[in-house]
Design a protein around this motif. Structure first.
Motif, PDB file in Angstrom:
ATOM      1  N   UNK A 271     -15.688  81.425  -6.388  1.00 36.77           N
ATOM      2  CA  UNK A 271     -16.948  81.147  -7.060  1.00 36.77           C
ATOM      3  C   UNK A 271     -17.235  79.666  -7.141  1.00 36.77           C
ATOM      4  N   UNK A 272     -16.290  78.798  -6.815  1.00 37.29           N
ATOM      5  CA  UNK A 272     -16.494  77.357  -6.863  1.00 37.29           C
ATOM      6  C   UNK A 272     -16.792  76.851  -5.457  1.00 37.29           C
ATOM      7  N   UNK A 273     -17.841  76.077  -5.334  1.00 38.56           N
ATOM      8  CA  UNK A 273     -18.235  75.543  -4.030  1.00 38.56           C
ATOM      9  C   UNK A 273     -18.010  74.046  -3.948  1.00 38.56           C
ATOM     10  N   UNK A 274     -17.266  73.454  -4.906  1.00 40.54           N
ATOM     11  CA  UNK A 274     -17.025  72.023  -4.933  1.00 40.54           C
ATOM     12  C   UNK A 274     -15.969  71.610  -3.937  1.00 40.54           C
ATOM     13  N   UNK A 275     -15.657  70.319  -3.917  1.00 41.92           N
ATOM     14  CA  UNK A 275     -14.651  69.815  -2.993  1.00 41.92           C
ATOM     15  C   UNK A 275     -13.258  70.300  -3.359  1.00 41.92           C
ATOM     16  N   UNK A 276     -12.383  70.370  -2.380  1.00 47.40           N
ATOM     17  CA  UNK A 276     -11.014  70.807  -2.591  1.00 47.40           C
ATOM     18  C   UNK A 276     -10.197  69.657  -3.165  1.00 47.40           C
ATOM     19  N   UNK A 277      -8.933  69.983  -3.552  1.00 48.70           N
ATOM     20  CA  UNK A 277      -8.068  68.957  -4.100  1.00 48.70           C
ATOM     21  C   UNK A 277      -7.801  67.840  -3.122  1.00 48.70           C
ATOM     22  N   UNK A 278      -7.656  68.159  -1.850  1.00 47.80           N
ATOM     23  CA  UNK A 278      -7.431  67.127  -0.838  1.00 47.80           C
ATOM     24  C   UNK A 278      -8.639  66.212  -0.716  1.00 47.80           C
ATOM     25  N   UNK A 279      -9.843  66.770  -0.776  1.00 47.72           N
ATOM     26  CA  UNK A 279     -11.057  65.951  -0.694  1.00 47.72           C
ATOM     27  C   UNK A 279     -11.222  65.068  -1.924  1.00 47.72           C
ATOM     28  N   UNK A 280     -10.839  65.584  -3.101  1.00 49.89           N
ATOM     29  CA  UNK A 280     -10.918  64.779  -4.314  1.00 49.89           C
ATOM     30  C   UNK A 280      -9.984  63.579  -4.232  1.00 49.89           C
ATOM     31  N   UNK A 281      -8.761  63.813  -3.761  1.00 48.68           N
ATOM     32  CA  UNK A 281      -7.817  62.702  -3.614  1.00 48.68           C
ATOM     33  C   UNK A 281      -8.310  61.711  -2.574  1.00 48.68           C
ATOM     34  N   UNK A 282      -8.889  62.202  -1.481  1.00 45.32           N
ATOM     35  CA  UNK A 282      -9.411  61.306  -0.446  1.00 45.32           C
ATOM     36  C   UNK A 282     -10.532  60.427  -0.999  1.00 45.32           C
ATOM     37  N   UNK A 283     -11.410  60.997  -1.846  1.00 43.62           N
ATOM     38  CA  UNK A 283     -12.480  60.197  -2.446  1.00 43.62           C
ATOM     39  C   UNK A 283     -11.927  59.157  -3.419  1.00 43.62           C
ATOM     40  N   UNK A 284     -10.863  59.508  -4.132  1.00 47.59           N
ATOM     41  CA  UNK A 284     -10.247  58.534  -5.031  1.00 47.59           C
ATOM     42  C   UNK A 284      -9.669  57.367  -4.244  1.00 47.59           C
ATOM     43  N   UNK A 285      -9.045  57.658  -3.107  1.00 46.83           N
ATOM     44  CA  UNK A 285      -8.476  56.599  -2.274  1.00 46.83           C
ATOM     45  C   UNK A 285      -9.587  55.731  -1.690  1.00 46.83           C
ATOM     46  N   UNK A 286     -10.703  56.334  -1.283  1.00 47.40           N
ATOM     47  CA  UNK A 286     -11.826  55.560  -0.741  1.00 47.40           C
ATOM     48  C   UNK A 286     -12.433  54.657  -1.818  1.00 47.40           C
ATOM     49  N   UNK A 287     -12.562  55.184  -3.030  1.00 49.88           N
ATOM     50  CA  UNK A 287     -13.081  54.375  -4.127  1.00 49.88           C
ATOM     51  C   UNK A 287     -12.158  53.196  -4.410  1.00 49.88           C
ATOM     52  N   UNK A 288     -10.848  53.462  -4.474  1.00 47.49           N
ATOM     53  CA  UNK A 288      -9.891  52.386  -4.736  1.00 47.49           C
ATOM     54  C   UNK A 288      -9.901  51.355  -3.622  1.00 47.49           C
ATOM     55  N   UNK A 289      -9.974  51.806  -2.375  1.00 55.72           N
ATOM     56  CA  UNK A 289      -9.988  50.871  -1.250  1.00 55.72           C
ATOM     57  C   UNK A 289     -11.223  49.973  -1.302  1.00 55.72           C
ATOM     58  N   UNK A 290     -12.379  50.536  -1.642  1.00 52.65           N
ATOM     59  CA  UNK A 290     -13.605  49.741  -1.689  1.00 52.65           C
ATOM     60  C   UNK A 290     -13.530  48.674  -2.770  1.00 52.65           C
ATOM     61  N   UNK A 291     -13.035  49.037  -3.955  1.00 53.81           N
ATOM     62  CA  UNK A 291     -12.956  48.073  -5.055  1.00 53.81           C
ATOM     63  C   UNK A 291     -11.895  47.013  -4.766  1.00 53.81           C
ATOM     64  N   UNK A 292     -10.748  47.416  -4.225  1.00 51.31           N
ATOM     65  CA  UNK A 292      -9.678  46.459  -3.941  1.00 51.31           C
ATOM     66  C   UNK A 292     -10.098  45.459  -2.866  1.00 51.31           C
ATOM     67  N   UNK A 293     -10.776  45.933  -1.836  1.00 46.76           N
ATOM     68  CA  UNK A 293     -11.238  45.022  -0.786  1.00 46.76           C
ATOM     69  C   UNK A 293     -12.257  44.037  -1.359  1.00 46.76           C
TER      70      UNK A 293
END
Length: 406
Positions: A271-293
């Motif tokens: 019933x949930x159509x949101x992102x999976x756990x792997x996609x959530x972690x990938x977005x967290x890494x992308x957010x961290x990479x953008x801020x750190x750079x």
């Protein structure tokens, strides 16, 4: 619908898989049909022998040609560049040597860009390879997840002409590809300031104190005492005096690399159509990479803790590569190591984590963020959705506004 999905995807008899595994390939059904045809020919009708002979011919051709095509060719796969970011185009070069005097059809390379646990899909597919020569082909791919590829040994495969059986052989020569996390642009500057001013050092950027740098347009959050009234009168709009100087900024960054079970379970139902756990972690890494750079390009010295790993960043392009390489090492499904937070009261901190609803949480703690220099903690919630780039773009602007409004 969730119970029906579980019934359709649950293996109720795992002990019987070894007895029926051969039926996963179409050739298994051809062998079974051939055996039945032989029984029909022996006990019922001679037509069974005709069917058995036809099926046997199909089986022989369907197995012989893939074996010949795989073992008489030599394949080499390499990327034109050593590293790319997620989603960026990367050109792959495939060199195939055909030792037969006839063309070879149906070759494919599997497993080069596959992630752990994913089903193998062809990375490269070749319709025809010319005879007695070395043919080179170019194909453009878009890697979707960070990591070092290939994760497992790639294979050259062929199921031509009938597709009833696939012959595979390990690739003879290959070159690895590093896929860095995607980095989004970040506007604005970091609002965190150092505890003390210094005569020289890193952190020389615009702020509320220091030497005169220039003037700029008024932005929300600027103090009225910094308005240059003479310049404002000339242009008929508010102009602010910009100051800046070296500051001893001590910034600790903590990145949580654990894919939390609560997040995975809450999003795993049908019933949930949101992102999976792997996609959530990938977005967290992308957010961290953008801020750190963004921080590294601003000359802010940092101590970065990624899971249980701590590193001190170098200056310039070397520091950028340190950030990207360290984040690339994080497995696609996260780690089990709990983040090690070694806090000191005087250092500013940024922490990247997530909540049980799948939103990324960024906590910015500035010891001098309050009006009376008593410290300020700002919590930002980033939704893991298609608008992630827009949220990252205005990351620092929102932090500054929240701090000023407080």
């Amino acid at each position: 619908m969730s119970w029906l999905s579980r019934v359709m995807t649950t293996d109720f008899c795992p002990w019987a898989n070894r007895f029926v595994y051969w039926l996963k390939e179409p050739i298994g059904w051809f062998v079974l049909a051939t055996a039945i045809s032989v029984i029909v020919g022996l006990y019922l009708s001679p037509i069974g022998w005709v069917l058995a002979a036809s099926l046997t011919a199909i089986i022989v051709v369907g197995m012989a040609w893939p074996l010949v095509a795989v073992y008489v060719t030599t394949c080499e796969l390499r990327p034109e560049t050593d590293s790319v970011h997620e989603g960026d185009a990367c050109r792959m070069l495939v060199a195939v040597r055909n030792r037969l005097p006839i063309p070879v059809w149906g070759l494919a390379v599997e497993g080069y860009l596959d992630c752990e646990g994913d089903e193998a899909v062809p990375t490269v597919g070749l319709a025809c390879v010319a005879p007695l020569c070395v043919s080179e082909y170019g194909i453009t791919v878009h890697p979707s997840l960070r990591g070092h590829y290939p994760i497992q040994l790639p294979q050259v495969a062929c199921s031509f002409p009938f597709g009833i059986w696939t012959a595979r052989r390990n690739l003879t020569t290959m070159k690895s590809l590093t896929v860095w996390p995607k980095v989004y642009p970040v506007h604005g500057v970091c609002p965190i300031i150092g505890l003390t001013s210094t005569d020289e050092g890193d952190g020389n950027r615009g702020g509320r104190s220091g030497d005169f740098i220039g003037v700029r347009d008024f932005r929300r959050g600027d103090s009225a005492k910094h308005i240059n009234w003479v310049a404002s009168a000339k242009v008929d709009s508010l102009v602010v005096t910009e100051r800046g100087g070296p500051q001893s900024v001590e910034l600790d960054v903590f990145i949580d690399t654990v894919m939390h079970p609560s997040t995975v379970m809450s999003l795993s139902g049908a019933e949930h159509a949101g992102p999976t756990g792997r996609e959530l972690l990938a977005n967290r890494i992308r957010l961290a990479a953008s801020v750190l750079i963004n921080l590294q390009q601003s000359g802010v010295p940092m101590r970065v803790t990624i899971g249980s790993q701590s590193l001190r960043l170098a200056r310039g392009s070397q520091g950028r590569q340190q950030i990207l390489n360290a984040l690339t090492e994080i497995p696609a499904d996260g780690t089990t190591a709990v983040i090690q937070r070694k806090r000191t009261g005087k250092n500013a901190r940024i922490e990247f984590s997530s909540d049980r609803h799948g939103s990324e949480i960024v906590q910015v703690i500035d010891p001098r963020g309050g009006r009376r220099a008593g410290g300020r903690s700002v919590m930002k919630q980033i939704e893991s959705c298609s608008a992630l780039a827009d949220q990252v773009l205005s990351f620092w602007t929102e932090v500054r506004d929240a701090d000023a409004a407080a």
